[in-house]
Design an enzyme around this catalytic site. Structure first.
Site, PDB file in Angstrom:
ATOM      1  CE  LYS A   1     -19.263 -17.094  -5.311  1.00 22.39           C
ATOM      2  NZ  LYS A   1     -19.873 -16.469  -4.111  1.00 22.39           N
TER       3      LYS A   1
ATOM      4  CB  SER B   1     -17.794 -13.585  -3.844  1.00 24.22           C
ATOM      5  OG  SER B   1     -18.748 -14.430  -3.234  1.00 24.22           O
TER       6      SER B   1
ATOM      7  CB  VAL C   1     -20.538 -15.274   3.314  1.00 29.19           C
ATOM      8  CG1 VAL C   1     -19.407 -14.388   2.788  1.00 29.19           C
ATOM      9  CG2 VAL C   1     -20.305 -15.635   4.772  1.00 29.19           C
ATOM     10  N   GLY C   2     -22.050 -12.208   2.679  1.00 28.62           N
ATOM     11  CA  GLY C   2     -22.115 -10.812   3.072  1.00 28.62           C
ATOM     12  C   GLY C   2     -22.880  -9.974   2.057  1.00 28.62           C
TER      13      GLY C   2
ATOM     14  CB  SER D   1     -21.492 -13.206  -2.277  1.00 30.62           C
ATOM     15  OG  SER D   1     -20.467 -12.685  -1.469  1.00 30.62           O
TER      16      SER D   1
END
Length: 546
Positions: free
Chosen positions: A131, A206, A227-228, A230
């Site tokens: 990433k 993400s 983090v949520g 992703s």
């Protein structure tokens, strides 16, 4: 005269395009009317050998062929570099491309193998994509910001360093949303990445560019961050397997991020794979590399075969899963219900028990996550955007948020501590309902409230965000694809929240989602990566046997 951010972005994309050799450039790329490019005829561009290698059955097989000398690291790396560059032309998934560096690395691995008759490590010759936030020495690090053009990393992130120590080859980085803070891989520098199953839909985020590349087998194994949701959301949106480990199980030092210093909800790194074996291969190789010797925050947790054998879960003979049909705040789209029904049937046929999960105070958890992410009032992102003049993008951050004082943020962090203790107690209390004498072994839940939505549409992320808040280990596995004839819109219900209505309205035309992958989560306890991987293998086998 100062160059505009638009011109800077155009120049960067032009330089990126120059890295694709003429032999790999698509002469007649599929038009916009071609939505599904998963079955694109790669053999019209790639050699037969490239196709044989990139279509390998699984990662275990590839590693075995390299370790036996049947395939060289050089030809494997070349095959995946070639396929990645073709995939990029279909869905715009890449950011940094460093094929020459990768080929030099592969040649060094082959030389070592020729001299010593053995591999460097368990990942010898395996190309792994990253990433666009994982630093690679000598490569530009922008994380999708125009204002960060020209920033060249001096060192490898520890996760990249550890992968290299185990024999991996690093060759590309993949697209992300601006600041990594929303579920759509789009930024002002590289533009948007499409979902290869339906290019009118998002690839998620993400780690969206990573998901799109892996789905097209431009990579078999990539590293995302979460983090949520992703890792899990883009994995689910593209029919992949993914794992969100607990905080610091995978080393994060040296990796670039937004909101750096925010430690109420940590971002974590983890694997995204086209085949299920990739999760174990990645996590075991990472643990065996002893990352705690390079990252002071990395947990000193060697790979545990006992945990993988489900020693604390009755040996895996008769597991009890809790099905989260609905989180009580936002109702998921119809295909998730079908996916959960199918998974329940498969697990019961395999001799396991499935009970209903009673969601715990979802709205309370949502507020904590929202408060954490907006605590600086957007200052971090606005500061970086100001470097180039580019506009802020996305929908997770509140444009009207005001920065909190230290005292106010401490109160949010304390609210998080109280919530996760209450959530643990809620989980422990299920021991009276499972019939095994244990609390439920894992929670099964949708990987999101909505199917992969159209571009530029918002998402509701608490189905995954719960795992980030409570630091639960969680995997994603594919179950089915949207069928608009079966997965019809349900009658309007009494909406419980604004997000509930938003998610309902997004599914007004099921035909939009035709063929979109639907995946579920297997959510375990904190630091239960080995157990979650094994339970995911059990679930996946049950689905395949159904």
């Amino acid at each position: 005269m100062t160059m505009s951010w638009q011109t800077k972005a155009e120049e960067k994309r032009a330089k990126q395009a120059e890295l694709i050799p003429d032999s790999l450039k698509l002469k007649n790329p599929p038009g916009e009317e071609v939505l599904n490019v998963v079955d694109f005829p790669f053999d019209s561009v790639l050699s037969a050998r490239d196709m044989e290698i990139t279509n390998v059955e699984d990662i275990t097989t590839l590693l075995s062929k390299v370790a036996s000398g049947e395939w060289s690291a050089t030809e494997v790396t070349r095959a995946f570099c070639n396929r990645a560059l073709v995939a990029h032309q279909l869905v715009n998934c890449l950011t940094e491309i460093f094929v020459e560096q990768a080929m030099e690395r592969a040649a060094d691995l082959d030389a070592f193998f020729a001299e010593h008759g053995k591999t460097v490590g368990p990942l010898h010759g395996l190309p792994i994509s990253l990433k666009d936030q994982i630093d690679v020495a000598g490569q530009e690090m922008t994380m999708g910001y125009v204002g960060w053009l020209g920033n060249v990393s001096k060192n490898d992130a520890v996760v990249a360093e550890r992968l290299l120590s185990q024999g991996a080859v690093i060759y590309v980085r993949t697209n992300v949303p601006q600041a990594l803070m929303f579920g759509e891989a789009v930024n002002n520098l590289f533009g948007k990445t499409d979902n290869p199953f339906n290019r009118k839909l998002t690839c998620g985020g993400s780690s969206g560019g990573e998901g799109a590349l892996v789905a097209l087998r431009g990579s078999l194994l990539g590293v995302g961050s979460d983090v949520g949701g992703s890792i899990r959301i883009p994995s689910a949106f593209q029919g992949l397997y993914g794992l969100r480990p607990s905080y610091n199980r995978v080393p994060y030092a040296g990796t670039t991020n937004s909101l750096e210093g925010q430690e109420a909800i940590f971002s974590v790194l983890g694997p995204m794979s086209v085949t299920l074996d990739g999760l174990k291969i990645f996590m075991k190789a990472m643990a065996d590399s002893k990352p705690w010797l390079s990252d002071p925050l990395a947990l000193r947790l060697p790979w545990s075969e006992s945990e993988y054998a489900l020693a604390e879960h009755g040996g895996g003979e008769k597991l009890c899963f809790a099905m989260m049909w609905d989180d009580g705040y936002v109702k998921p789209h119809p295909p998730y219900k079908r996916a959960m029904e199918k998974t329940k049937k498969a697990l019961e046929a395999a001799g396991h028990t499935v009970v209903d999960w009673v969601p715990y105070q979802t709205e309370r958890g949502c507020k904590i996550i929202n408060d954490v992410f907006n605590a600086d009032g957007g200052e971090d992102i606005d500061t970086v955007c100001a470097l180039s003049g580019e506009p802020r993008m996305g929908w997770v951050l509140d444009p009207n948020a005001k920065p909190m004082s230290a005292f106010e943020f401490w109160a949010v962090a304390r609210a998080k501590q109280l919530y996760i203790k209450d959530h643990l107690d809620h989980w422990q209390a299920t021991a009276s309902t499972t019939g095994t004498g244990r609390p439920v072994d894992a929670i099964l839940a949708p990987a999101g409230a909505g199917a992969p939505q159209e571009h530029n549409k918002p998402q509701y992320i608490y189905y995954t965000g719960m795992g980030n808040l409570c630091d639960y280990s969680a995997s994603v596995f594919p179950v089915l694809k949207v069928d608009p004839f079966i997965d019809v819109q349900e009658p309007a219900h009494e909406f419980r929240s604004d997000p509930d209505k938003m998610v309902y309205d997004l599914y007004s035309n099921p035909e939009v989602y035709r063929g979109a992958p639907i995946g579920l989560q297997c959510i375990g306890r904190k630091n239960e990566e080995e157990a979650v991987i094994r339970m995911t293998e059990i679930i996946d086998a049950a689905l395949k046997n159904l």
